[in-house]
Design a protein around this motif. Sequence first.
Motif, PDB file in Angstrom:
ATOM      1  N   THR A 260      17.903  16.239  36.655  1.00  0.00           N
ATOM      2  CA  THR A 260      18.078  15.337  37.789  1.00  0.00           C
ATOM      3  C   THR A 260      17.004  14.277  38.001  1.00  0.00           C
ATOM      4  OG1 THR A 260      16.941  16.853  39.290  1.00  0.00           O
ATOM      5  CG2 THR A 260      19.325  17.115  39.074  1.00  0.00           C
ATOM      6  N   CYS A 261      15.853  14.401  37.405  1.00  0.00           N
ATOM      7  CA  CYS A 261      14.749  13.511  37.777  1.00  0.00           C
ATOM      8  C   CYS A 261      14.634  12.267  36.893  1.00  0.00           C
ATOM      9  CB  CYS A 261      13.434  14.282  37.750  1.00  0.00           C
ATOM     10  SG  CYS A 261      13.351  15.529  39.049  1.00  0.00           S
ATOM     11  N   ARG A 262      13.999  11.248  37.469  1.00  0.00           N
ATOM     12  CA  ARG A 262      13.761   9.973  36.783  1.00  0.00           C
ATOM     13  C   ARG A 262      12.823  10.197  35.607  1.00  0.00           C
ATOM     14  NH1 ARG A 262       9.952   5.409  37.858  1.00  0.00           N
ATOM     15  NH2 ARG A 262       8.859   6.827  39.227  1.00  0.00           N
ATOM     16  N   ARG A 263      13.151   9.569  34.474  1.00  0.00           N
ATOM     17  CA  ARG A 263      12.381   9.756  33.248  1.00  0.00           C
ATOM     18  C   ARG A 263      11.351   8.651  33.091  1.00  0.00           C
ATOM     19  NH1 ARG A 263      17.120   9.455  29.154  1.00  0.00           N
ATOM     20  NH2 ARG A 263      17.105   7.441  30.164  1.00  0.00           N
ATOM     21  N   GLY A 264      10.163   9.014  32.635  1.00  0.00           N
ATOM     22  CA  GLY A 264       9.103   8.032  32.429  1.00  0.00           C
ATOM     23  C   GLY A 264       9.388   7.065  31.305  1.00  0.00           C
ATOM     24  N   TRP A 265      10.137   7.472  30.297  1.00  0.00           N
ATOM     25  CA  TRP A 265      10.431   6.594  29.172  1.00  0.00           C
ATOM     26  C   TRP A 265      11.614   5.685  29.444  1.00  0.00           C
ATOM     27  CZ3 TRP A 265      11.271  11.816  29.230  1.00  0.00           C
ATOM     28  CH2 TRP A 265      12.580  12.243  29.093  1.00  0.00           C
ATOM     29  N   ASP A 266      12.196   5.787  30.612  1.00  0.00           N
ATOM     30  CA  ASP A 266      13.344   4.963  30.979  1.00  0.00           C
ATOM     31  C   ASP A 266      13.182   4.534  32.432  1.00  0.00           C
ATOM     32  OD1 ASP A 266      15.722   3.667  30.700  1.00  0.00           O
ATOM     33  OD2 ASP A 266      16.963   5.457  30.886  1.00  0.00           O
ATOM     34  N   GLN A 267      12.064   3.891  32.749  1.00  0.00           N
ATOM     35  CA  GLN A 267      11.685   3.575  34.123  1.00  0.00           C
ATOM     36  C   GLN A 267      12.718   2.730  34.857  1.00  0.00           C
ATOM     37  OE1 GLN A 267       8.354   4.312  35.597  1.00  0.00           O
ATOM     38  NE2 GLN A 267       8.006   5.650  33.871  1.00  0.00           N
ATOM     39  N   ALA A 268      13.565   2.009  34.156  1.00  0.00           N
ATOM     40  CA  ALA A 268      14.513   1.124  34.828  1.00  0.00           C
ATOM     41  C   ALA A 268      15.794   1.821  35.247  1.00  0.00           C
ATOM     42  CB  ALA A 268      14.859  -0.039  33.905  1.00  0.00           C
ATOM     43  N   VAL A 269      15.995   3.068  34.841  1.00  0.00           N
ATOM     44  CA  VAL A 269      17.237   3.763  35.162  1.00  0.00           C
ATOM     45  C   VAL A 269      16.974   4.775  36.263  1.00  0.00           C
ATOM     46  CG1 VAL A 269      19.048   5.264  34.267  1.00  0.00           C
ATOM     47  CG2 VAL A 269      18.114   3.459  32.841  1.00  0.00           C
ATOM     48  N   GLY A 270      17.706   4.674  37.362  1.00  0.00           N
ATOM     49  CA  GLY A 270      17.561   5.598  38.477  1.00  0.00           C
ATOM     50  C   GLY A 270      18.216   6.928  38.175  1.00  0.00           C
ATOM     51  N   PRO A 271      17.849   7.991  38.893  1.00  0.00           N
ATOM     52  CA  PRO A 271      18.341   9.321  38.596  1.00  0.00           C
ATOM     53  C   PRO A 271      19.843   9.481  38.755  1.00  0.00           C
ATOM     54  CG  PRO A 271      17.057   9.309  40.621  1.00  0.00           C
ATOM     55  CD  PRO A 271      16.918   7.964  40.000  1.00  0.00           C
ATOM     56  N   LEU A 272      20.467   8.843  39.732  1.00  0.00           N
ATOM     57  CA  LEU A 272      21.902   9.023  39.912  1.00  0.00           C
ATOM     58  C   LEU A 272      22.689   8.394  38.772  1.00  0.00           C
ATOM     59  CD1 LEU A 272      22.250   8.486  43.753  1.00  0.00           C
ATOM     60  CD2 LEU A 272      22.283  10.629  42.485  1.00  0.00           C
ATOM     61  N   ARG A 273      22.283   7.198  38.348  1.00  0.00           N
ATOM     62  CA  ARG A 273      22.988   6.547  37.258  1.00  0.00           C
ATOM     63  C   ARG A 273      22.781   7.312  35.960  1.00  0.00           C
ATOM     64  NH1 ARG A 273      21.375   0.721  35.862  1.00  0.00           N
ATOM     65  NH2 ARG A 273      21.061   1.282  33.725  1.00  0.00           N
ATOM     66  N   TRP A 274      21.580   7.752  35.694  1.00  0.00           N
ATOM     67  CA  TRP A 274      21.303   8.484  34.463  1.00  0.00           C
ATOM     68  C   TRP A 274      22.102   9.773  34.420  1.00  0.00           C
ATOM     69  CZ3 TRP A 274      20.242   8.723  29.688  1.00  0.00           C
ATOM     70  CH2 TRP A 274      19.947   9.949  29.096  1.00  0.00           C
ATOM     71  N   ASN A 275      22.162  10.515  35.506  1.00  0.00           N
ATOM     72  CA  ASN A 275      22.890  11.769  35.504  1.00  0.00           C
ATOM     73  C   ASN A 275      24.354  11.575  35.157  1.00  0.00           C
ATOM     74  OD1 ASN A 275      20.705  13.264  36.090  1.00  0.00           O
ATOM     75  ND2 ASN A 275      21.059  13.329  38.275  1.00  0.00           N
ATOM     76  N   SER A 276      24.992  10.567  35.743  1.00  0.00           N
ATOM     77  CA  SER A 276      26.415  10.384  35.487  1.00  0.00           C
ATOM     78  C   SER A 276      26.658   9.952  34.044  1.00  0.00           C
ATOM     79  CB  SER A 276      27.012   9.365  36.456  1.00  0.00           C
ATOM     80  OG  SER A 276      26.419   8.104  36.262  1.00  0.00           O
ATOM     81  N   GLU A 277      25.736   9.199  33.464  1.00  0.00           N
ATOM     82  CA  GLU A 277      25.900   8.760  32.081  1.00  0.00           C
ATOM     83  C   GLU A 277      25.577   9.878  31.095  1.00  0.00           C
ATOM     84  OE1 GLU A 277      23.365   5.410  31.723  1.00  0.00           O
ATOM     85  OE2 GLU A 277      24.720   4.064  32.770  1.00  0.00           O
TER      86      GLU A 277
ATOM     87  N   ASN B 166       2.630  25.064  37.438  1.00  0.00           N
ATOM     88  CA  ASN B 166       3.460  25.236  36.255  1.00  0.00           C
ATOM     89  C   ASN B 166       4.902  25.392  36.725  1.00  0.00           C
ATOM     90  OD1 ASN B 166       1.314  25.258  34.384  1.00  0.00           O
ATOM     91  ND2 ASN B 166       0.916  27.405  34.844  1.00  0.00           N
ATOM     92  N   ALA B 167       5.848  24.840  35.985  1.00  0.00           N
ATOM     93  CA  ALA B 167       7.258  24.951  36.339  1.00  0.00           C
ATOM     94  C   ALA B 167       7.855  26.199  35.716  1.00  0.00           C
ATOM     95  CB  ALA B 167       8.013  23.719  35.858  1.00  0.00           C
ATOM     96  N   ASP B 168       8.631  26.950  36.501  1.00  0.00           N
ATOM     97  CA  ASP B 168       9.359  28.088  35.938  1.00  0.00           C
ATOM     98  C   ASP B 168      10.648  27.569  35.305  1.00  0.00           C
ATOM     99  OD1 ASP B 168      11.135  27.598  38.040  1.00  0.00           O
ATOM    100  OD2 ASP B 168      10.486  29.341  39.199  1.00  0.00           O
ATOM    101  N   GLU B 169      11.460  28.452  34.743  1.00  0.00           N
ATOM    102  CA  GLU B 169      12.693  28.041  34.058  1.00  0.00           C
ATOM    103  C   GLU B 169      13.643  27.281  34.981  1.00  0.00           C
ATOM    104  OE1 GLU B 169      13.696  28.112  30.845  1.00  0.00           O
ATOM    105  OE2 GLU B 169      11.646  28.744  30.433  1.00  0.00           O
ATOM    106  N   GLU B 170      13.792  27.765  36.207  1.00  0.00           N
ATOM    107  CA  GLU B 170      14.711  27.118  37.146  1.00  0.00           C
ATOM    108  C   GLU B 170      14.269  25.700  37.479  1.00  0.00           C
ATOM    109  OE1 GLU B 170      16.599  27.822  41.600  1.00  0.00           O
ATOM    110  OE2 GLU B 170      15.423  29.410  40.668  1.00  0.00           O
ATOM    111  N   GLU B 171      12.974  25.539  37.801  1.00  0.00           N
ATOM    112  CA  GLU B 171      12.481  24.204  38.137  1.00  0.00           C
ATOM    113  C   GLU B 171      12.525  23.287  36.924  1.00  0.00           C
ATOM    114  OE1 GLU B 171       8.959  22.154  40.765  1.00  0.00           O
ATOM    115  OE2 GLU B 171       8.427  23.957  39.631  1.00  0.00           O
TER     116      GLU B 171
END
Length: 177
Positions: A156-173, A144-149
């Motif tokens: 920061t992590c890659r989203r399953g509903w947006d498989q074509a977008v990498g984490p770095l690009r998504w974060n900046s947008e 189970n994930a705590d609040e921090e995780e």
Amino acid sequence: MEFTGSYAGEHTNGRMEGKGVYTLPTGTKYTGEMKDGVFHGQGVLHFTNGSKYEGTWEKGICKQGKYTFSDGLEYDDKEWDYCDGNDRRFYTERCNGIKPAGESQLTNMDPSPVIPDGCYDCGDGFYDPNSRVINDYNHQYLRNADEEEHGWIVRTCRRGWDQAVGPLRWNSESEGR
């Protein structure tokens, strides 16, 4: 160094000095030279996960060393050029080459694992923010994930509903949204 662990070894004037073994409360052990109560000289940190860090210490600060992961992969602080500011390729890209334009690699795994809609790829599996459960890529429960995780994964992590977008690009947008 505040004495919060246990020490077995040489002493001078009541202080840890010479060769010895210092065990931290976490179970990590330092084996090596001490001077005036701190790591000084050649020493090895042995971590509980089986990895180790061999280094040269000056007044408690490591000046040069080599980290060996539990699987034997070595990180030499003078030779390691994987995943630093100048080279952001994944390890598998370094070994096998970068794919042609338009076929970016989103994770170190090739092919990248498919993440269920509504979930995030957190590196060791996928995270469902509704149940706050992390399962491995074979759908087996991990934790189970705590609040921090939870916050870190959602930011920061890659989203399953947006498989074509990498984490770095998504974060900046997404920062301005």
